[in-house]
Design a protein around this motif. Structure first.
Motif, mmCIF file in Angstrom:
data_model
loop_
_atom_site.group_PDB
_atom_site.id
_atom_site.type_symbol
_atom_site.label_atom_id
_atom_site.label_comp_id
_atom_site.label_asym_id
_atom_site.label_seq_id
_atom_site.Cartn_x
_atom_site.Cartn_y
_atom_site.Cartn_z
ATOM 1 N N ARG A 62 0.843 -1.187 0.000
ATOM 2 C CA ARG A 62 0.000 0.000 0.000
ATOM 3 C C ARG A 62 0.880 1.240 0.000
ATOM 4 N NH1 ARG A 62 -4.187 -2.347 4.638
ATOM 5 N NH2 ARG A 62 -5.261 -3.828 3.255
ATOM 6 N N PHE A 63 1.157 1.745 -1.195
ATOM 7 C CA PHE A 63 2.065 2.875 -1.340
ATOM 8 C C PHE A 63 1.369 4.189 -1.013
ATOM 9 C CE2 PHE A 63 4.172 -0.112 -4.365
ATOM 10 C CZ PHE A 63 5.402 -0.171 -3.728
ATOM 11 N N GLY A 64 2.128 5.083 -0.374
ATOM 12 C CA GLY A 64 1.683 6.462 -0.224
ATOM 13 C C GLY A 64 1.987 7.218 -1.504
ATOM 14 N N GLY A 65 2.034 8.537 -1.427
ATOM 15 C CA GLY A 65 2.322 9.346 -2.609
ATOM 16 C C GLY A 65 3.746 9.094 -3.098
ATOM 17 N N ILE A 66 3.862 8.597 -4.309
ATOM 18 C CA ILE A 66 5.179 8.267 -4.864
ATOM 19 C C ILE A 66 5.781 9.512 -5.519
ATOM 20 C CG2 ILE A 66 6.415 6.814 -6.525
ATOM 21 C CD1 ILE A 66 4.166 4.747 -6.181
ATOM 22 N N TYR A 67 7.027 9.805 -5.170
ATOM 23 C CA TYR A 67 7.719 10.959 -5.739
ATOM 24 C C TYR A 67 9.142 10.554 -6.078
ATOM 25 C CZ TYR A 67 10.483 11.677 -1.464
ATOM 26 O OH TYR A 67 11.364 11.530 -0.425
ATOM 27 N N GLY A 68 9.872 11.453 -6.727
ATOM 28 C CA GLY A 68 11.288 11.193 -6.963
ATOM 29 C C GLY A 68 11.727 11.271 -8.409
ATOM 30 N N ARG A 69 10.797 11.326 -9.332
ATOM 31 C CA ARG A 69 11.172 11.525 -10.740
ATOM 32 C C ARG A 69 11.022 13.013 -11.041
ATOM 33 N NH1 ARG A 69 11.795 6.821 -13.556
ATOM 34 N NH2 ARG A 69 10.908 4.936 -12.645
ATOM 35 N N GLY A 70 12.004 13.788 -10.599
ATOM 36 C CA GLY A 70 11.894 15.239 -10.653
ATOM 37 C C GLY A 70 11.253 15.737 -9.368
ATOM 38 N N LEU A 71 11.234 17.041 -9.182
ATOM 39 C CA LEU A 71 10.721 17.612 -7.939
ATOM 40 C C LEU A 71 9.216 17.455 -7.803
ATOM 41 C CD1 LEU A 71 12.912 20.823 -7.603
ATOM 42 C CD2 LEU A 71 12.928 18.816 -6.125
ATOM 43 N N GLY A 72 8.499 17.346 -8.916
ATOM 44 C CA GLY A 72 7.092 17.021 -8.856
ATOM 45 C C GLY A 72 6.157 18.203 -8.704
ATOM 46 N N ARG A 73 4.881 17.849 -8.458
ATOM 47 C CA ARG A 73 3.803 18.831 -8.468
ATOM 48 C C ARG A 73 3.915 19.841 -7.335
ATOM 49 N NH1 ARG A 73 0.931 22.106 -11.353
ATOM 50 N NH2 ARG A 73 -1.185 22.479 -10.573
ATOM 51 N N LEU A 74 4.381 19.412 -6.150
ATOM 52 C CA LEU A 74 4.479 20.365 -5.036
ATOM 53 C C LEU A 74 5.412 21.517 -5.384
ATOM 54 C CD1 LEU A 74 4.640 18.154 -1.813
ATOM 55 C CD2 LEU A 74 2.663 19.281 -2.859
ATOM 56 N N ALA A 75 6.583 21.183 -5.907
ATOM 57 C CA ALA A 75 7.542 22.222 -6.277
ATOM 58 C C ALA A 75 6.986 23.086 -7.406
ATOM 59 C CB ALA A 75 8.860 21.590 -6.699
ATOM 60 N N GLU A 76 6.258 22.465 -8.303
ATOM 61 C CA GLU A 76 5.666 23.217 -9.418
ATOM 62 C C GLU A 76 4.645 24.220 -8.909
ATOM 63 O OE1 GLU A 76 2.697 22.165 -13.121
ATOM 64 O OE2 GLU A 76 4.334 20.760 -12.691
ATOM 65 N N ARG A 77 3.800 23.801 -7.956
ATOM 66 C CA ARG A 77 2.810 24.715 -7.392
ATOM 67 C C ARG A 77 3.491 25.899 -6.692
ATOM 68 N NH1 ARG A 77 -1.790 25.738 -8.823
ATOM 69 N NH2 ARG A 77 -2.748 25.991 -6.765
ATOM 70 N N LEU A 78 4.591 25.610 -6.011
ATOM 71 C CA LEU A 78 5.315 26.676 -5.328
ATOM 72 C C LEU A 78 5.870 27.699 -6.314
ATOM 73 C CD1 LEU A 78 7.173 24.524 -2.665
ATOM 74 C CD2 LEU A 78 5.434 26.265 -2.181
ATOM 75 N N THR A 79 6.450 27.225 -7.387
ATOM 76 C CA THR A 79 7.008 28.150 -8.380
ATOM 77 C C THR A 79 5.907 28.937 -9.090
ATOM 78 O OG1 THR A 79 7.075 26.378 -10.044
ATOM 79 C CG2 THR A 79 9.075 26.764 -8.747
#
Length: 265
Positions: free
Chosen positions: A136-153
């Motif tokens: 049961r995986f949580g939010g998978i990240y690691g292929r680039g900074l992802g959506r969180l970083a994009e929203r911040l920018t």
């Protein structure tokens, strides 16, 4: 990773040209049972199933995670020796949305169509006649900074209220968890029906985004509150059961995972 451990590995997907060049491939479509006959040509020791729906709709999730998985399991049941099945499930099967801690023994009564599809998929695994295990995986990240970083920018950040816990796991740790469980099964011959596969630090989403903002040189006061995300819910996932099998996370918290990504950027 499996090849590096000495396993003979075959990849199966619709577009085998997208597989690594050194990985033998089988072209299948889990929504078309006739294509799955190719799976019966090998005596598998383990089958790792990671699926992606074509889109985020009830119909797509039903076709992929329920009907598609059922087609694969039906095919594997025809083999003389039924292999171990490992399945990439999701923490969306948990309905808890009050920030409480959940583990493998917690109730699962999902209200979202995605969580309901995943729960039905796990129920199919429970009826499989040989060993099976859902991660049961949580939010998978690691292929680039992802959506969180994009929203911040873009100038947006998760609001402080309502409080929202998030759970994540680096994609490298996802693949390492699969390899670990295959190895464990080869040594000991038994696994739990499911494991929560998340890092060791459930964290308020606001905290994660503030930390990322600072690391990217952004000023918190310049960011605008945006709507809190609906997907992911609000719970704290406990990974103790997986760690107790001897698994060690390469990225045990968001700081270690995102720091490695920022250093590559």
């Amino acid at each position: 990773r499996l090849q590096a451990c000495g396993y003979d590995v075959v990849g199966a997907r619709r577009s085998i040209d997208k597989l690594p060049a050194d990985l033998p491939g089988i072209a299948i479509d889990i929504t078309r049972p006739a294509t799955l006959a190719a799976l019966t040509q090998h005596n598998w020791h383990a089958v790792i199933i990671t699926l992606t729906a074509d889109n985020f709709t009830h119909e797509a999730y039903q076709a992929t995670y329920v009907d598609g998985l059922k087609n694969v399991l039906t095919c594997l049941k025809c083999l003389e020796n039924n292999p171990l099945v490992l399945f990439a499930s999701s923490t969306s099967i948990y309905h808890q949305n009050d920030g409480s801690v959940v583990d493998e023994g917690s109730e699962t009564q999902p209200t979202s169509f995605s969580g309901q599809a995943m729960l039905r998929a796990e129920q199919l695994l429970a009826d499989y006649p040989a060993e099976s295990c859902a991660l049961r995986f949580g939010g998978i990240y690691g292929r680039g900074l992802g959506r969180l970083a994009e929203r911040l920018t873009e100038g947006y950040i998760c609001p402080r209220e309502p409080v929202l816990y998030s759970n994540r796991i680096h994609f490298e740790d996802c693949s390492r968890a699969f390899v670990h469980l295959v190895d464990l099964y080869q040594r000991e011959g038994a696994l739990a029906p499911n494991y929560l596969a998340v890092d060791s630090q459930p964290t308020l989403l606001r905290e994660v985004m503030e930390w990322l903002a600072v690391k990217q040189g952004l000023k918190i006061e310049d960011l605008h509150d945006s709507e809190a995300p609906v997907r992911g819910g609000n719970k704290q996932c406990n990974n103790t059961a997986l760690l107790n099998t001897g698994f060690e996370l390469q990225y045990p918290d968001y700081r270690s995972g995102f720091t490695a990504l920022l250093n590559k950027a």
